[in-house]
Design an enzyme around this catalytic site. Structure first.
Site, mmCIF file in Angstrom:
data_model
loop_
_atom_site.group_PDB
_atom_site.id
_atom_site.type_symbol
_atom_site.label_atom_id
_atom_site.label_comp_id
_atom_site.label_asym_id
_atom_site.label_seq_id
_atom_site.Cartn_x
_atom_site.Cartn_y
_atom_site.Cartn_z
ATOM 1 N N VAL A 265 0.922 -1.007 0.106
ATOM 2 C CA VAL A 265 0.152 -0.058 -0.085
ATOM 3 C C VAL A 265 0.845 1.333 0.056
ATOM 4 O O VAL A 265 0.495 2.289 0.275
ATOM 5 C CB VAL A 265 -1.009 -0.119 1.352
ATOM 6 C CG1 VAL A 265 -1.932 -1.220 1.162
ATOM 7 C CG2 VAL A 265 -0.247 -0.215 2.580
ATOM 8 N N ASP A 266 2.356 1.133 -0.021
ATOM 9 C CA ASP A 266 3.202 2.031 -0.024
ATOM 10 C C ASP A 266 3.519 3.044 -1.048
ATOM 11 O O ASP A 266 3.964 4.150 -0.970
ATOM 12 C CB ASP A 266 4.624 1.365 0.576
ATOM 13 C CG ASP A 266 5.108 0.535 -0.519
ATOM 14 O OD1 ASP A 266 4.856 0.788 -1.570
ATOM 15 O OD2 ASP A 266 5.635 -0.259 0.229
ATOM 16 N N HIS B 29 -4.382 -4.264 -2.395
ATOM 17 C CA HIS B 29 -4.590 -3.880 -0.814
ATOM 18 C C HIS B 29 -4.955 -2.527 -0.820
ATOM 19 O O HIS B 29 -5.195 -1.915 0.299
ATOM 20 C CB HIS B 29 -3.487 -4.308 -0.013
ATOM 21 C CG HIS B 29 -3.719 -5.870 0.061
ATOM 22 N ND1 HIS B 29 -2.843 -6.590 0.863
ATOM 23 C CD2 HIS B 29 -4.688 -6.777 -0.095
ATOM 24 C CE1 HIS B 29 -2.937 -7.814 0.749
ATOM 25 N NE2 HIS B 29 -4.267 -8.160 0.340
ATOM 26 N N CYS C 27 -19.866 8.645 3.340
ATOM 27 C CA CYS C 27 -20.191 8.816 1.834
ATOM 28 C C CYS C 27 -19.339 8.030 0.811
ATOM 29 O O CYS C 27 -19.562 8.148 -0.313
ATOM 30 C CB CYS C 27 -20.578 10.120 1.529
ATOM 31 S SG CYS C 27 -18.656 11.137 1.292
ATOM 32 N N CYS D 294 -18.074 15.634 3.250
ATOM 33 C CA CYS D 294 -19.223 15.612 4.110
ATOM 34 C C CYS D 294 -18.795 15.932 5.460
ATOM 35 O O CYS D 294 -19.399 15.964 6.332
ATOM 36 C CB CYS D 294 -19.963 14.237 4.096
ATOM 37 S SG CYS D 294 -19.222 12.766 4.883
ATOM 38 N N GLY E 291 8.733 -11.544 -2.015
ATOM 39 C CA GLY E 291 8.663 -10.778 -0.836
ATOM 40 C C GLY E 291 7.317 -11.050 -0.353
ATOM 41 O O GLY E 291 6.921 -10.088 0.465
ATOM 42 N N SER F 71 4.991 -13.412 2.308
ATOM 43 C CA SER F 71 4.827 -14.551 3.036
ATOM 44 C C SER F 71 3.633 -15.301 2.873
ATOM 45 O O SER F 71 3.712 -16.815 3.153
ATOM 46 C CB SER F 71 4.639 -14.070 4.902
ATOM 47 O OG SER F 71 3.372 -13.592 4.902
HETATM 48 P P1 NAD Z 1 4.633 -10.194 5.620
HETATM 49 O O1 NAD Z 1 5.025 -9.175 6.426
HETATM 50 O O2 NAD Z 1 3.721 -11.198 6.127
HETATM 51 O O3 NAD Z 1 5.744 -10.985 4.932
HETATM 52 C C1 NAD Z 1 7.057 -10.428 4.149
HETATM 53 C C2 NAD Z 1 7.734 -11.386 3.377
HETATM 54 O O4 NAD Z 1 8.872 -10.703 2.802
HETATM 55 C C3 NAD Z 1 8.373 -12.592 4.211
HETATM 56 O O5 NAD Z 1 8.018 -13.780 3.453
HETATM 57 C C4 NAD Z 1 9.861 -12.436 3.963
HETATM 58 O O6 NAD Z 1 10.728 -13.545 4.234
HETATM 59 C C5 NAD Z 1 9.916 -11.491 2.870
HETATM 60 N N1 NAD Z 1 11.118 -10.735 2.627
HETATM 61 C C6 NAD Z 1 11.676 -10.148 3.903
HETATM 62 N N2 NAD Z 1 12.860 -9.280 3.541
HETATM 63 C C7 NAD Z 1 12.642 -9.559 1.911
HETATM 64 C C8 NAD Z 1 13.293 -8.867 0.938
HETATM 65 N N3 NAD Z 1 14.540 -7.824 1.192
HETATM 66 N N4 NAD Z 1 13.248 -9.279 -0.156
HETATM 67 C C9 NAD Z 1 12.228 -9.970 -0.603
HETATM 68 N N5 NAD Z 1 11.466 -10.594 0.224
HETATM 69 C C10 NAD Z 1 11.651 -10.317 1.751
HETATM 70 O O7 NAD Z 1 4.025 -9.550 4.405
HETATM 71 P P2 NAD Z 1 3.022 -9.877 3.410
HETATM 72 O O8 NAD Z 1 2.910 -11.439 3.001
HETATM 73 O O9 NAD Z 1 3.096 -8.887 2.294
HETATM 74 O O10 NAD Z 1 1.595 -9.687 4.057
HETATM 75 C C11 NAD Z 1 1.184 -8.684 4.708
HETATM 76 C C12 NAD Z 1 0.325 -7.510 4.083
HETATM 77 O O11 NAD Z 1 0.393 -6.318 4.904
HETATM 78 C C13 NAD Z 1 0.571 -7.226 2.867
HETATM 79 O O12 NAD Z 1 -0.372 -7.828 2.107
HETATM 80 C C14 NAD Z 1 0.384 -5.477 2.779
HETATM 81 O O13 NAD Z 1 -0.617 -5.396 2.257
HETATM 82 C C15 NAD Z 1 0.482 -5.370 4.108
HETATM 83 N N6 NAD Z 1 2.014 -4.458 4.320
HETATM 84 C C16 NAD Z 1 2.242 -3.650 3.219
HETATM 85 C C17 NAD Z 1 3.481 -3.045 3.354
HETATM 86 C C18 NAD Z 1 3.908 -2.131 2.317
HETATM 87 O O14 NAD Z 1 3.050 -1.616 1.932
HETATM 88 N N7 NAD Z 1 5.042 -1.999 2.035
HETATM 89 C C19 NAD Z 1 4.247 -3.400 4.646
HETATM 90 C C20 NAD Z 1 3.971 -4.240 5.354
HETATM 91 C C21 NAD Z 1 2.590 -4.914 5.351
#
Ligand code: NAD
Length: 247
Positions: free
Chosen positions: A103-104, A119, A130, A150, A187, A189
């Site tokens: 979402v960044d 997301h 609204c 609103c 990246g 999980s």
């Molecule tokens: P998560 O935090 O559950 O998992 C992060 C994954 O990234 C892990 O599997 C880890 O091993 C891996 N990882 C760590 N360092 C890495 C690197 N340098 N390169 C590649 N992979 C690496 O995150 P998720 O599975 O995305 O789920 C959490 C939800 O939270 C997301 O769907 C998202 O909507 C939100 N979120 C977004 C952000 C963002 O926008 N940057 C940050 C945190 C969470």
């Protein structure tokens, strides 16, 4: 690792329709904490305790404080070479789609246009009353944020735990993944179930799946290649090998 790189290059050379799914790990090397990593806690709250409609109903100010803390980190961050590699990929395949859980806003800032932010975005709000959407300015906000139309309470325009996805975005993602030749998962999980479902759907439809993550993830079992590496350091190296192979 060299032999995995060669296998990825070979698959990319044959691919016409390519999709990439990215999760929080994609932005880690830009300095943005993942949810499940050691920096994922805020004031001792876990993300799962704050990123929910119930938490927002109970204490909107607390949830907004957390989002505003995250948004300020994101606003100071820059896309890295891995984000830029994905933006470049768009020009090298007949059909390309990047589906991000993030979402960044770092993918659009790196230049990605064929993009679905499944997301939502931390840089946008949606009114609880609204439904009016509002882009947020890059300055500190007065919280909780109120709707400019609103005046009622607005929420971050993101998908929280337990909420439904936008049907149109999910439908477009599924349609693309049904016909993709190659899908990268970077990246993530896989603790959030819909992205795992998307990967499984692509796998069932015959796509060649590559998982790029320093650790094993829920997706790994569906993938043809598990590349244990990072988005910021390894993806640009892999991509430069593919570009060479494509030229
Ligand atoms: P998560 O935090 O559950 O998992 C992060 C994954 O990234 C892990 O599997 C880890 O091993 C891996 N990882 C760590 N360092 C890495 C690197 N340098 N390169 C590649 N992979 C690496 O995150 P998720 O599975 O995305 O789920 C959490 C939800 O939270 C997301 O769907 C998202 O909507 C939100 N979120 C977004 C952000 C963002 O926008 N940057 C940050 C945190 C969470």
């Amino acid at each position: 690792m060299e032999s995995l790189k060669k296998q990825i290059e070979y698959a990319a050379k044959k691919a016409r329709t390519v999709a990439v799914i990215t999760g929080a790990g994609m932005s880690k090397e830009s300095g943005i904490p993942t949810f499940r990593g050691p920096e994922g806690l805020w004031k001792n709250f876990r993300a799962e305790e704050l990123a929910t409609p119930e938490a927002f109903r109970k204490d909107p100010k607390l949830v907004w404080e957390w989002y505003e803390w995250r948004r300020q980190i994101v606003l100071k961050a820059e896309p890295h070479e891995g984000h830029k590699s994905l933006a470049e990929m768009e020009d090298y395949f007949d059909d390309f789609l990047l589906i991000t859980q993030n979402v960044d806003g770092l993918h659009p800032r790196a230049g990605s246009r064929q993009l679905i932010e499944i997301h939502g975005s931390i840089h946008r709000t949606r009114c609880n009353t609204c439904s009016h959407k509002m882009d947020l300015p890059p300055v500190a906000l007065e919280i909780p944020v109120k709707c400019e139309r609103c005046g009622e309470l607005s929420r971050p325009d993101v998908v929280w735990f337990g909420e439904s996805y936008d049907e149109e975005l999910l439908g477009r993602s599924l349609e693309f993944l049904s016909r993709a030749d190659m899908v990268w998962i970077i990246g993530s999980s896989g603790m959030v179930s819909v992205p795992v479902y998307l990967a499984a759907h692509a796998s069932k439809n015959g796509a060649f799946l590559v998982d790029l993550n320093p650790e094993e993830a829920e997706f790994s079992r569906y993938c043809d290649i598990n590349f244990r590496g990072t988005a910021g350091a390894d993806l640009p190296r892999i991509w430069s090998g593919i570009k060479e192979a494509l030229s």
